[in-house]
Design a protein around this motif. Structure first.
Motif, short mmCIF file in Angstrom:
data_model
loop_
_atom_site.label_atom_id
_atom_site.label_comp_id
_atom_site.label_asym_id
_atom_site.label_seq_id
_atom_site.Cartn_x
_atom_site.Cartn_y
_atom_site.Cartn_z
N ALA A 10 0.86 -1.45 -0.07
CA ALA A 10 -0.02 -0.01 -0.14
C ALA A 10 0.92 1.24 -0.06
CB ALA A 10 -0.66 0.03 1.26
N SER A 11 2.02 1.09 0.38
CA SER A 11 3.19 2.32 0.74
C SER A 11 3.66 2.80 -0.78
CB SER A 11 4.15 2.27 1.42
OG SER A 11 5.07 1.10 0.85
N HIS A 12 3.39 1.80 -1.69
CA HIS A 12 4.12 2.46 -3.16
C HIS A 12 5.60 2.38 -2.99
CE1 HIS A 12 -0.09 1.99 -4.72
NE2 HIS A 12 -0.12 2.84 -4.01
N LEU A 13 6.09 1.91 -2.01
CA LEU A 13 7.75 2.02 -1.91
C LEU A 13 8.38 0.99 -2.88
CD1 LEU A 13 8.20 2.74 1.73
CD2 LEU A 13 8.66 4.58 -0.05
N LYS A 14 9.43 1.08 -3.30
CA LYS A 14 10.01 0.14 -4.27
C LYS A 14 10.68 -0.58 -3.57
CE LYS A 14 12.07 0.04 -8.87
NZ LYS A 14 12.80 0.90 -10.04
N THR A 15 10.42 -2.17 -3.82
CA THR A 15 11.02 -2.88 -3.14
C THR A 15 12.12 -3.80 -3.70
OG1 THR A 15 9.29 -4.53 -3.66
CG2 THR A 15 8.92 -3.34 -1.48
N GLY A 16 12.92 -4.52 -3.17
CA GLY A 16 13.92 -5.32 -3.82
C GLY A 16 14.41 -6.64 -2.81
N VAL A 17 14.87 -7.49 -3.34
CA VAL A 17 15.47 -8.56 -2.60
C VAL A 17 16.64 -9.01 -3.34
CG1 VAL A 17 13.22 -9.40 -1.68
CG2 VAL A 17 14.28 -10.43 -3.91
N LEU A 18 17.56 -9.71 -2.36
CA LEU A 18 18.87 -10.00 -2.99
C LEU A 18 19.03 -11.34 -2.18
CD1 LEU A 18 21.64 -9.96 -4.27
CD2 LEU A 18 22.49 -8.89 -2.16
N TYR A 65 10.15 -15.33 -5.11
CA TYR A 65 9.85 -13.91 -4.63
C TYR A 65 9.18 -12.88 -5.69
CZ TYR A 65 13.42 -14.73 -0.83
OH TYR A 65 13.88 -15.44 0.34
N GLU A 66 8.37 -12.27 -5.01
CA GLU A 66 7.92 -10.98 -5.90
C GLU A 66 7.97 -9.79 -5.22
OE1 GLU A 66 3.58 -11.09 -7.06
OE2 GLU A 66 3.85 -13.27 -6.97
N ALA A 67 9.05 -9.11 -5.95
CA ALA A 67 9.40 -7.76 -5.76
C ALA A 67 9.71 -7.13 -6.83
CB ALA A 67 10.67 -7.80 -4.49
N ASP A 68 9.86 -5.55 -6.56
CA ASP A 68 9.97 -4.64 -7.85
C ASP A 68 11.47 -5.22 -8.39
OD1 ASP A 68 7.72 -3.49 -7.44
OD2 ASP A 68 8.80 -2.32 -5.70
N LEU A 69 12.50 -5.47 -7.74
CA LEU A 69 13.69 -5.81 -8.23
C LEU A 69 14.37 -7.16 -7.53
CD1 LEU A 69 15.94 -5.39 -10.24
CD2 LEU A 69 16.91 -3.85 -8.44
N VAL A 70 14.40 -8.28 -8.28
CA VAL A 70 14.89 -9.43 -7.69
C VAL A 70 16.37 -9.82 -8.05
CG1 VAL A 70 14.59 -11.95 -7.34
CG2 VAL A 70 12.51 -10.57 -7.35
N LEU A 71 17.43 -9.66 -7.23
CA LEU A 71 18.66 -9.98 -7.58
C LEU A 71 19.13 -10.94 -7.01
CD1 LEU A 71 20.23 -6.24 -7.53
CD2 LEU A 71 19.41 -7.38 -9.30
N THR A 72 20.19 -11.69 -7.58
CA THR A 72 20.77 -13.18 -6.77
C THR A 72 22.06 -13.02 -6.68
OG1 THR A 72 21.24 -14.45 -8.75
CG2 THR A 72 18.83 -14.40 -8.42
N TYR A 73 22.56 -13.80 -5.63
CA TYR A 73 23.86 -13.90 -5.61
C TYR A 73 24.38 -14.85 -6.07
CZ TYR A 73 23.04 -12.45 -0.44
OH TYR A 73 22.48 -11.72 0.54
N GLY A 74 23.69 -15.99 -6.87
CA GLY A 74 24.34 -16.97 -7.43
C GLY A 74 23.67 -18.17 -6.30
N SER A 75 24.47 -19.28 -6.60
CA SER A 75 23.93 -20.54 -5.83
C SER A 75 24.46 -20.35 -4.31
CB SER A 75 24.35 -21.77 -6.41
OG SER A 75 24.16 -22.93 -5.49
N GLU A 76 23.62 -20.84 -3.51
CA GLU A 76 24.22 -21.07 -1.90
C GLU A 76 25.26 -21.82 -1.72
OE1 GLU A 76 21.03 -21.48 0.55
OE2 GLU A 76 20.42 -23.14 -0.50
N LEU A 77 25.50 -22.82 -2.73
CA LEU A 77 26.58 -23.91 -2.77
C LEU A 77 27.91 -23.13 -3.17
CD1 LEU A 77 24.89 -26.72 -4.59
CD2 LEU A 77 25.15 -26.11 -2.05
#
Ligand code: TXA
Ligand code: MG
Length: 357
Positions: A275-283, A292-304
């Protein structure tokens, strides 16, 4: 305003070609100018460590507090002898096994060997020999011991590309040697040797506690048990007390034994801010990115492959800024091996905002 030059350095080519490409950069460095250069960890902002005016320029360009000492970069043993007083056998052993490489050793400084600004008034100096052809060639050609912090504005994520250096310092420094992406992606491990058989890790980094132990099997390693424990201690390495590596958005680390719980928690937080309309992201790690459902989804690569996560971290934090992401959640990781340094930088980037579930 200075015009900041860019010199492209072919890092896997011929040594003579590289020397030619670095000629102007090395000359500027030896004349007291500021030159950024790639290392195997992150880009450094170099100045002649003996020249107080030049070193002052580093603090000015970065906006860095003056009580935070700088690491001096060298290319050979002769330079080391000029910088430090006789040092313990344990130090010699670690240099032999781990230099050139991402290890900074704090040693007793030879009086007058470097500008007092480099040591911030301490009787010690942090020294390292970087494992990068352009860094070694530049140091050698300039003939200087090179004081160099990471080449970012103070507080921002360290640069892992020449473009990151320009983002922060264009117009403030004489130039940057562009050697492409750095390898490790996190800074060197800083250690001191409080007695003849103890290695104390002041800042976890590219060389892991496990690597130190196998280089010196008889030594006791005094390491921060986790990224969290370090904040409760008085900072021994002066730089550890400042906010670092932070993106502009509000970053929270979420750590837990059950990855699906971590994902559920983060997604609930994102949903609650809709509701706040702030831009969200996850790493997050590849294993869960599609959850994940966010405005920007970035990945680290595999946790292995936490080395890959280390390599990508700072670029990801800068990307959130570039995309104007305001609320960021990052999955935490195991603190084994390079994971200790990774969690240390994440915790700082988040201002120690860590949720453990
Ligand atoms: O990988 C790296 O170490 C990079 C590249 C450019 O070499 N450099 C880097 O520098 O990360 P900087 O200035 O961002 O971090 C230096 C760290 C700080 O935490 C500082 O407090 C610590 O090293 N340090 C330097 N000299 C010290 C000394 N004499 N005693 C204790 N800590 C020291
Ligand atoms: Mg730094």
């Amino acid at each position: 305003m200075t015009i900041t030059k860019v010199w492209r350095a072919a890092v896997d080519g011929d040594a003579a070609v590289l020397a030619g490409q670095l000629e102007e950069a090395a000359a500027l460095l030896s004349e007291g100018h500021l030159v950024a250069f790639p290392t195997e960890t992150v880009y450094g902002l170099g100045a002649d460590a003996r020249n107080t005016k030049a070193v002052e320029g580093i603090f000015r360009a970065k906006g860095r507090p003056s009580d935070n000492p700088l690491i001096v970069h060298i290319a050979d043993e002769r330079q080391l002898g000029e910088l430090v007083l006789p040092y313990p056998e344990l130090a010699r052993r670690l240099m032999k096994e781990l230099w050139p490489g991402p290890l900074t050793i704090v040693l007793p400084v030879r009086p007058e060997a470097v500008s007092p600004l480099v040591t911030a008034g301490l009787s010690t100096v942090g020294v390292r020999m970087p494992d990068h052809p352009a860094a070694l060639a530049l140091i050698r050609q300039s003939g200087c011991p090179v004081a160099a912090p990471s080449a970012n504005r103070s507080g921002r994520p360290s640069p892992t590309l020449a473009e990151h250096v320009l983002e922060d310092l264009d117009g403030k420094i004489s130039g940057v040697v562009d050697g492409g992406a750095t390898g490790v992606g996190l800074e060197s491990t800083v250690i001191e040797l409080p007695d003849s058989d103890t290695i104390r890790i002041l800042r976890p980094g590219g060389i892991t506690a496990e690597q130190l132990q196998s280089a010196a099997p008889e030594a006791t390693i005094d390491a921060p048990a986790s990224a969290k424990s370090e904040i409760t201690e008085a900072p021994r390495s002066p730089g550890m007390k400042y906010t670092h590596y932070a993106p502009e958005g509000d970053l929270t680390i979420v750590q837990g034994h059950d990855p699906s719980e971590v994902t559920r928690y983060i997604q609930e937080q994102i949903n609650a801010t809709k509701a706040s309309h702030l831009k969200t992201g996850v790493l997050v790690f590849d294993e869960r990115r599609t959850a994940y459902e966010a405005d920007l989804v970035l990945t680290y690569g595999s946790e292995l492959h936490l080395e890959q996560a280390a390599h990508r971290l700072y670029a990801a934090l800068r990307r959130f800024d570039a995309e104007g992401v305001q609320l960021i959640w990052a999955e935490g990781c195991s603190e084994e091996g390079i994971g200790l340094a990774l969690m240390n930088r994440l915790a700082k980037a988040a201002g120690h905002q860590i949720v453990r579930i």
